[in-house]
Write a protein that holds these residues in place. Structure first.
Motif, PDB file in Angstrom:
ATOM      1  N   GLU A 190       0.755  -1.106   0.110  1.00  0.00           N
ATOM      2  CA  GLU A 190      -0.044   0.144   0.100  1.00  0.00           C
ATOM      3  C   GLU A 190       0.763   1.345  -0.086  1.00  0.00           C
ATOM      4  O   GLU A 190       1.734   1.515   0.867  1.00  0.00           O
ATOM      5  N   ILE A 191       0.529   2.137  -0.966  1.00  0.00           N
ATOM      6  CA  ILE A 191       1.338   3.665  -0.900  1.00  0.00           C
ATOM      7  C   ILE A 191       1.340   4.413   0.155  1.00  0.00           C
ATOM      8  O   ILE A 191       0.122   4.486   0.807  1.00  0.00           O
ATOM      9  N   ILE A 192       2.238   4.814   0.962  1.00  0.00           N
ATOM     10  CA  ILE A 192       2.232   5.457   2.316  1.00  0.00           C
ATOM     11  C   ILE A 192       2.677   7.009   2.018  1.00  0.00           C
ATOM     12  O   ILE A 192       3.041   7.627   3.085  1.00  0.00           O
ATOM     13  N   GLU A 193       3.477   7.340   0.763  1.00  0.00           N
ATOM     14  CA  GLU A 193       3.913   8.611   0.274  1.00  0.00           C
ATOM     15  C   GLU A 193       3.866   8.662  -0.858  1.00  0.00           C
ATOM     16  O   GLU A 193       4.238   7.835  -2.131  1.00  0.00           O
ATOM     17  N   TRP A 194       3.427   9.926  -1.396  1.00  0.00           N
ATOM     18  CA  TRP A 194       3.065  10.198  -2.621  1.00  0.00           C
ATOM     19  C   TRP A 194       3.839  11.525  -3.041  1.00  0.00           C
ATOM     20  O   TRP A 194       3.166  12.598  -2.927  1.00  0.00           O
ATOM     21  N   PRO A 195       5.275  11.376  -3.773  1.00  0.00           N
ATOM     22  CA  PRO A 195       5.800  12.852  -3.913  1.00  0.00           C
ATOM     23  C   PRO A 195       6.106  12.834  -5.527  1.00  0.00           C
ATOM     24  O   PRO A 195       6.278  11.746  -6.167  1.00  0.00           O
ATOM     25  N   PRO A 234      -2.608   3.736   5.036  1.00  0.00           N
ATOM     26  CA  PRO A 234      -2.840   2.456   4.462  1.00  0.00           C
ATOM     27  C   PRO A 234      -4.230   2.077   5.209  1.00  0.00           C
ATOM     28  O   PRO A 234      -4.645   2.353   6.351  1.00  0.00           O
ATOM     29  N   THR A 235      -5.096   1.330   4.403  1.00  0.00           N
ATOM     30  CA  THR A 235      -6.290   0.855   4.909  1.00  0.00           C
ATOM     31  C   THR A 235      -6.356  -0.785   4.987  1.00  0.00           C
ATOM     32  O   THR A 235      -6.993  -1.268   6.242  1.00  0.00           O
ATOM     33  N   TRP A 236      -5.872  -1.655   4.164  1.00  0.00           N
ATOM     34  CA  TRP A 236      -5.921  -3.066   4.399  1.00  0.00           C
ATOM     35  C   TRP A 236      -5.067  -3.335   5.651  1.00  0.00           C
ATOM     36  O   TRP A 236      -5.498  -4.168   6.490  1.00  0.00           O
ATOM     37  N   ARG A 237      -3.791  -2.905   5.647  1.00  0.00           N
ATOM     38  CA  ARG A 237      -2.906  -3.148   6.913  1.00  0.00           C
ATOM     39  C   ARG A 237      -2.394  -1.884   7.322  1.00  0.00           C
ATOM     40  O   ARG A 237      -1.140  -1.748   6.788  1.00  0.00           O
ATOM     41  N   PRO A 238      -3.189  -1.176   8.273  1.00  0.00           N
ATOM     42  CA  PRO A 238      -2.663   0.231   8.480  1.00  0.00           C
ATOM     43  C   PRO A 238      -1.551   0.256   9.524  1.00  0.00           C
ATOM     44  O   PRO A 238      -0.826   1.486   9.435  1.00  0.00           O
ATOM     45  N   GLN A 239      -0.963  -0.880  10.103  1.00  0.00           N
ATOM     46  CA  GLN A 239       0.146  -0.789  10.844  1.00  0.00           C
ATOM     47  C   GLN A 239       1.406  -0.833  10.259  1.00  0.00           C
ATOM     48  O   GLN A 239       1.466  -1.975   9.372  1.00  0.00           O
TER      49      GLN A 239
END
Length: 361
Positions: free
Chosen positions: A134-139, A169-174
């Motif tokens: 899951e993408i956690i940074e969009w630069p 992230p939503t599927w695995r937020p941790q």
């Protein structure tokens, strides 16, 4: 009647008077001046004569008064001028010389802007690109040409703006400890960040503000090209994220991508041959080469060390932008070389938005 001597005397007097009048009249007649001979003119030459240092000094105070149509730049470029001559060059002359230098090795470039993207995504130690990251940074760095001729030739790119947002992230937020150590992104940063669909809406506004897409329907208004280090960012991460978020891939994200790593790796494999400007990005598909990471690409292009933190999304993006700017300066045509399939599927994909956990074991 007059005697003969008297008539003879009168005749000589009359002749004398006529001669005297003739002499007087000649003194008052303006003689034509002598026309000097002129050597035939030489054919017109279009090479601008190189000014001396004295001429440069004298003209520097008069350039502002000189009509633009009469200005002719010096024939030598800045790198060929002596320091004493450079000190006398006006700002306008320096700008004109820079344009000449830029156009010297420029090639026709098809795209008006470039969007450099290097995302960061969730990861576990030992997992690869088959994992549902899951993408956690969009630069993103937006590059545009400083100047471009009417024929489309250009060689000078610059960063005109940047966009950056962390993504929740939503599927695995941790986040895993490995992920935080690798990317430098903390749990608190993603907890307070918007989800991916919201980030795309924010970024769409960024694109419309720069005149790249229509704010109503998202259709491209200018020719722009996505660029990334390797094919993974859009081909893998974005396609997977759109599936997990259960949203269609935006039209402005579809299309082929410029894989910068492939271009630089092929260029390095040719040892920077003199005809390297003839390298087309498509040639890399069948060329055997060693894949170079971002620091290695910077070294191959003699751009110095990596600036910032490796695997920080925004720092990776800025360094990839440096590489693209250098490729353009070296006269390499910047074109897409990686196809993107928005409908690509992985084995862990179930229904839209569903991750099949048992397929990850």
């Amino acid at each position: 009647m007059f005697s003969f001597p008297t008539l003879r005397s009168s005749f000589f007097i009359t002749i004398s008077l006529l001669v005297l009048l003739l002499i007087c009249s000649l003194k008052f007649v303006k003689r034509p001046s002598k026309v000097p001979t002129v050597a035939p003119a030489k054919p017109t030459e279009f090479l601008v004569e190189e000014p001396s240092s004295d001429t440069l000094q004298e003209s520097s105070s008069n350039d502002s008064k000189m009509p633009s149509m009469c200005y002719q730049p010096p024939t030598r470029l800045l790198g060929q001028l002596k320091p004493a001559e450079i000190s006398h060059i006006t700002k306008e002359q320096a700008q004109e010389i820079s344009k000449i230098e830029a156009a010297r090795d420029s090639v026709k470039q098809s795209y008006d802007a470039f969007l450099v993207l290097d995302v960061e995504a969730t990861c576990l130690q030992g997992t690869g690109f088959e994992w549902p990251n899951e993408i956690i940074e969009w630069p993103v760095c937006l590059l545009r040409w400083k100047t471009k001729s009417v024929k489309g030739k250009a060689s000078q790119l610059e960063i005109v703006d940047e966009f950056r947002s962390f993504v929740k992230p939503t599927w695995r937020p941790q986040l895993s400890q490995f992920c935080t150590h690798l990317t430098g992104i903390t749990q608190a940063q993603v907890n307070h960040a918007p989800a991916f669909p919201k980030v795309l809406k924010m970024f769409a506004r960024f694109l419309s503000q720069h005149g790249l897409i229509d704010p109503k329907n998202g259709r491209p208004l200018q020719r722009f090209c996505w660029c990334s280090d390797g094919p993974f960012d859009i081909r893998d991460f974005v396609v997977k994220q759109c599936f997990i978020s259960n949203i269609p891939m935006p039209s402005w994200l579809k299309g082929d991508v410029l894989d910068v790593r492939r271009v630089v790796s092929v260029w390095a494999a040719t040892d920077g041959a003199p005809d390297s400007k003839q390298i087309r990005t498509g040639l890399a598909t069948s060329y055997h080469y060693r894949s170079l990471n971002i620091p290695q690409q910077l070294g191959a292009l003699a751009l110095g060390p990596f600036q910032g933190r490796v695997h920080s999304g925004i720092d990776d993006t800025r360094n990839v932008a440096r590489i693209i700017i250098e490729l353009a300066r070296r006269g390499i045509r910047l074109e897409p070389n990686t196809p993107i399939n928005p409908n690509r599927r992985w084995q862990w994909m179930g229904r839209p938005g569903e991750v099949l956990e048992y397929c990850l074991i």
